[in-house]
Motif scaffolding. Sequence first.
Motif, mmCIF file in Angstrom:
data_model
loop_
_atom_site.group_PDB
_atom_site.id
_atom_site.type_symbol
_atom_site.label_atom_id
_atom_site.label_comp_id
_atom_site.label_asym_id
_atom_site.label_seq_id
_atom_site.Cartn_x
_atom_site.Cartn_y
_atom_site.Cartn_z
ATOM 1 N N ALA A 37 0.722 -1.010 -0.028
ATOM 2 C CA ALA A 37 -0.172 0.170 0.175
ATOM 3 C C ALA A 37 0.896 1.311 -0.020
ATOM 4 C CB ALA A 37 -0.882 0.110 1.140
ATOM 5 N N TYR A 38 1.920 1.317 0.563
ATOM 6 C CA TYR A 38 2.817 2.382 0.779
ATOM 7 C C TYR A 38 3.475 2.433 -0.557
ATOM 8 C CZ TYR A 38 7.297 5.006 1.486
ATOM 9 O OH TYR A 38 8.072 5.996 1.382
ATOM 10 N N ARG A 39 4.153 1.399 -1.333
ATOM 11 C CA ARG A 39 4.452 1.726 -2.759
ATOM 12 C C ARG A 39 3.370 2.222 -3.632
ATOM 13 N NH1 ARG A 39 7.389 -2.839 -0.414
ATOM 14 N NH2 ARG A 39 6.054 -4.318 -1.453
ATOM 15 N N GLN A 40 2.276 1.894 -3.684
ATOM 16 C CA GLN A 40 1.383 2.066 -4.540
ATOM 17 C C GLN A 40 1.119 3.633 -4.072
ATOM 18 O OE1 GLN A 40 -2.092 -0.511 -4.208
ATOM 19 N NE2 GLN A 40 -1.153 -1.986 -5.376
ATOM 20 N N THR A 41 0.753 3.923 -2.861
ATOM 21 C CA THR A 41 0.570 5.588 -2.929
ATOM 22 C C THR A 41 1.739 6.413 -3.137
ATOM 23 O OG1 THR A 41 -0.731 4.730 -0.830
ATOM 24 C CG2 THR A 41 -0.042 7.077 -0.664
ATOM 25 N N LEU A 42 2.890 5.897 -3.293
ATOM 26 C CA LEU A 42 4.171 6.370 -3.295
ATOM 27 C C LEU A 42 4.134 6.763 -4.955
ATOM 28 C CD1 LEU A 42 6.765 7.988 -2.564
ATOM 29 C CD2 LEU A 42 7.848 5.681 -3.005
ATOM 30 N N GLN A 43 3.851 5.888 -5.739
ATOM 31 C CA GLN A 43 3.826 5.838 -7.286
ATOM 32 C C GLN A 43 2.628 6.760 -7.590
ATOM 33 O OE1 GLN A 43 5.922 4.529 -9.470
ATOM 34 N NE2 GLN A 43 7.261 4.120 -7.691
ATOM 35 N N ALA A 44 1.570 6.695 -6.979
ATOM 36 C CA ALA A 44 0.383 7.457 -7.288
ATOM 37 C C ALA A 44 0.830 9.019 -7.244
ATOM 38 C CB ALA A 44 -0.870 7.268 -6.594
ATOM 39 N N GLN A 45 1.898 9.466 -6.357
ATOM 40 C CA GLN A 45 2.169 10.719 -6.136
ATOM 41 C C GLN A 45 3.378 11.006 -7.061
ATOM 42 O OE1 GLN A 45 2.972 11.305 -2.142
ATOM 43 N NE2 GLN A 45 0.876 10.709 -1.386
ATOM 44 N N ILE A 46 3.688 10.344 -8.086
ATOM 45 C CA ILE A 46 5.080 10.642 -8.791
ATOM 46 C C ILE A 46 4.259 11.365 -10.098
ATOM 47 C CG2 ILE A 46 6.900 9.922 -10.342
ATOM 48 C CD1 ILE A 46 7.237 7.881 -7.961
ATOM 49 N N ILE A 47 4.680 12.475 -10.587
ATOM 50 C CA ILE A 47 4.084 13.332 -11.558
ATOM 51 C C ILE A 47 4.664 12.830 -13.068
ATOM 52 C CG2 ILE A 47 3.797 15.487 -12.661
ATOM 53 C CD1 ILE A 47 3.368 16.509 -9.827
ATOM 54 N N ASP A 48 3.703 12.465 -14.030
ATOM 55 C CA ASP A 48 4.715 12.150 -15.111
ATOM 56 C C ASP A 48 5.031 13.572 -15.929
ATOM 57 O OD1 ASP A 48 5.500 11.097 -17.637
ATOM 58 O OD2 ASP A 48 3.522 10.454 -18.309
ATOM 59 N N PRO A 49 6.534 13.800 -16.294
ATOM 60 C CA PRO A 49 6.781 14.981 -16.761
ATOM 61 C C PRO A 49 6.572 15.313 -18.138
ATOM 62 C CG PRO A 49 8.811 13.412 -16.421
ATOM 63 C CD PRO A 49 7.660 12.945 -15.997
#
Length: 102
Positions: A37-49
């Motif tokens: 869950a932590y890894r999924q939340t972290l990936q959801a917050q990364i913006i595609d440049p």
Amino acid sequence: MTSKPFAIALPAAVLLALGGCATPGGLPAGQDNFGEAYRQTLQAQIIDPAPEYDTPFGQTSGAQVAGAIERYRTGKVKAPAGSAISSVGRASGGGVSASSSN
């Protein structure tokens, strides 16, 4: 005045209780997705440049946007054209009103 058996039994009981909390070998059995869950939340917050969208954006005019900003700042905003009020909830019900007489 403490007795010698009590002085030995108390630390032994504490060590036994804390020993039950330890997990040998890392993760408990059946929990190989620990932290997912932590890894999924972290990936959801990364913006595609360089995002790619399905539909292109419409053309805009810089002069038109500048005019809209100036009207907003001066309090002379134009009302949107073609907006209608929804008819949801406007129909009257069939119930008895409080003002009706019997």
